[in-house]
Motif scaffolding. Sequence first.
Motif, PDB file in Angstrom:
ATOM      1  N   ALA A 159       0.812  -1.224   0.000  1.00 50.31           N
ATOM      2  CA  ALA A 159       0.000   0.000   0.000  1.00 50.31           C
ATOM      3  C   ALA A 159       0.843   1.270   0.000  1.00 50.31           C
ATOM      4  CB  ALA A 159      -0.909   0.003   1.234  1.00 50.31           C
ATOM      5  N   ALA A 160       2.148   1.141   0.228  1.00 48.68           N
ATOM      6  CA  ALA A 160       2.987   2.309   0.492  1.00 48.68           C
ATOM      7  C   ALA A 160       3.026   3.315  -0.660  1.00 48.68           C
ATOM      8  CB  ALA A 160       4.406   1.861   0.841  1.00 48.68           C
TER       9      ALA A 160
ATOM     10  N   ASP B 215       0.870   3.858  -3.097  1.00 48.15           N
ATOM     11  CA  ASP B 215      -0.416   4.554  -3.194  1.00 48.15           C
ATOM     12  C   ASP B 215      -0.583   5.544  -2.050  1.00 48.15           C
ATOM     13  OD1 ASP B 215      -1.133   3.276  -5.486  1.00 48.15           O
ATOM     14  OD2 ASP B 215      -2.614   1.937  -4.570  1.00 48.15           O
ATOM     15  N   SER B 216      -0.092   5.195  -0.871  1.00 45.89           N
ATOM     16  CA  SER B 216      -0.179   6.084   0.281  1.00 45.89           C
ATOM     17  C   SER B 216       0.581   7.381   0.027  1.00 45.89           C
ATOM     18  CB  SER B 216       0.378   5.388   1.530  1.00 45.89           C
ATOM     19  OG  SER B 216       0.341   6.261   2.645  1.00 45.89           O
TER      20      SER B 216
ATOM     21  N   ALA C  48      -1.032  11.104  -0.454  1.00 46.43           N
ATOM     22  CA  ALA C  48      -0.568  12.139   0.465  1.00 46.43           C
ATOM     23  C   ALA C  48      -0.072  13.385  -0.256  1.00 46.43           C
ATOM     24  CB  ALA C  48       0.531  11.589   1.363  1.00 46.43           C
TER      25      ALA C  48
ATOM     26  N   ALA D 179      -3.962   2.439   2.054  1.00 51.36           N
ATOM     27  CA  ALA D 179      -3.173   3.605   1.660  1.00 51.36           C
ATOM     28  C   ALA D 179      -3.445   4.831   2.522  1.00 51.36           C
ATOM     29  CB  ALA D 179      -3.418   3.936   0.193  1.00 51.36           C
ATOM     30  N   VAL D 180      -4.701   5.092   2.804  1.00 46.64           N
ATOM     31  CA  VAL D 180      -5.057   6.321   3.521  1.00 46.64           C
ATOM     32  C   VAL D 180      -4.597   6.288   4.974  1.00 46.64           C
ATOM     33  CG1 VAL D 180      -6.979   7.791   4.254  1.00 46.64           C
ATOM     34  CG2 VAL D 180      -7.022   6.710   2.003  1.00 46.64           C
TER      35      VAL D 180
ATOM     36  N   LEU E 188      -1.852   4.985   6.307  1.00 46.36           N
ATOM     37  CA  LEU E 188      -0.409   4.916   6.547  1.00 46.36           C
ATOM     38  C   LEU E 188       0.200   6.301   6.693  1.00 46.36           C
ATOM     39  CD1 LEU E 188       0.788   2.139   4.053  1.00 46.36           C
ATOM     40  CD2 LEU E 188       0.502   1.971   6.521  1.00 46.36           C
ATOM     41  N   ASN E 189       1.390   6.340   7.303  1.00 44.94           N
ATOM     42  CA  ASN E 189       2.160   7.579   7.334  1.00 44.94           C
ATOM     43  C   ASN E 189       3.603   7.262   6.953  1.00 44.94           C
ATOM     44  OD1 ASN E 189       3.607   6.746   9.773  1.00 44.94           O
ATOM     45  ND2 ASN E 189       1.687   7.187  10.863  1.00 44.94           N
TER      46      ASN E 189
ATOM     47  N   ILE F 289       5.965   3.720   7.028  1.00 45.91           N
ATOM     48  CA  ILE F 289       6.513   3.180   5.780  1.00 45.91           C
ATOM     49  C   ILE F 289       8.024   3.017   5.885  1.00 45.91           C
ATOM     50  CG2 ILE F 289       6.896   3.661   3.333  1.00 45.91           C
ATOM     51  CD1 ILE F 289       4.141   5.056   3.319  1.00 45.91           C
TER      52      ILE F 289
ATOM     53  N   ASP G 185       5.218  13.491   9.073  1.00 47.71           N
ATOM     54  CA  ASP G 185       4.357  13.060   7.975  1.00 47.71           C
ATOM     55  C   ASP G 185       3.928  14.262   7.127  1.00 47.71           C
ATOM     56  OD1 ASP G 185       3.155  10.959   6.568  1.00 47.71           O
ATOM     57  OD2 ASP G 185       1.198  11.366   7.463  1.00 47.71           O
TER      58      ASP G 185
END
Length: 348
Positions: free
Chosen positions: A16-17, A19-20, A24, A36-37, A39-40, A44, A167
Amino acid sequence: MIYETTPKQNAEILAAAADSVAVAIGARVKNPHPLAVGLNLKTIAQTCALATQPRRDWETEMSVMGRGMNTDLFGKTLAAGARQLALQTYDAQAAEHLTFTVPFDVKNFNPVEIVAADAQGVALELLGENAEVATGVAILDAGNATEVRLHTFAKNVGVSRRDVVNDDLQLFSAFVAGLGGSAARLEAELVAKALEGNPLMDDGAQAFAEAHNNVEAVALDAEALGRAMAKLRNQRTPGGQLAGLRARFLVVAPDVEFLARQLLKDSGLADVVVVAVLSNLPEGRWYLLADPLACPVVAVLRLAGSTSRILVEPHKMPIHTDSAGVRVRCDTGAALVRRQGIVRGGTA
């Protein structure tokens, strides 16, 4: 608190990283990974560290994060997310000049000559009963005799340790978006230079001249546009046929844009001819072009085998900067392919 995850959790986070990161920094992501949403950057980076090497006894949470920032995995993740935004800003900025140009692959960065085949000059022949079909011979058009080459534009962009901890990708996002747009503007400038250069073609004559029926050296108005449309129809292919090309794009300098749009609206041609603007054209300049599918005139150079117009790659930043980075790169160029299918207008 020490950050610990299982191998399965690591795999899910890494999936997912990218896409995250893309979400962002403001990229439009179609069907982003479900995680994705949430994560920070810190998570990661730590996951990249643990996926590369398990946590050592003496490592703190921050040291794990710092180690993760220096991994190739984190750099690739950052680049994959940034690539989506860079491409989207490039596409938005390049939309106009890409409509009337065609891509042309080159094998390397060495100078190349562009050869144009006469796509309009190959004529079908009437066959009588039991007649044999003749073998056609390709006719070469008067292509650009000037050697052209790819140009490389690049810039490095970093994400600092503070950005990862907080972040905060606001500055990184602005740089990536700006570089995508910058690549498109540089490419449009090369297209304008290709048009304005009036290069020698391989028959020894310049691309634009009254003798080639492709010059209308007056300011844009209804009468000039009408004459230019007729010239596209009446130009001759190297094989001797009337080209019969329909006007499709009116490419203009910024000071002529409003006039061009109003002229097409008033003449009822707005649904037939599309206005495109090149900011680097001199005042008063305009070009009328045929559809590139029928007669390609301006080529945008691409490196053969490249999978993307904009390349975003991991880049090792200097150690003293305490940051991770990416390199945004665009390999491009432009050239006039032939003198048919275009009419140059204006007194510039």
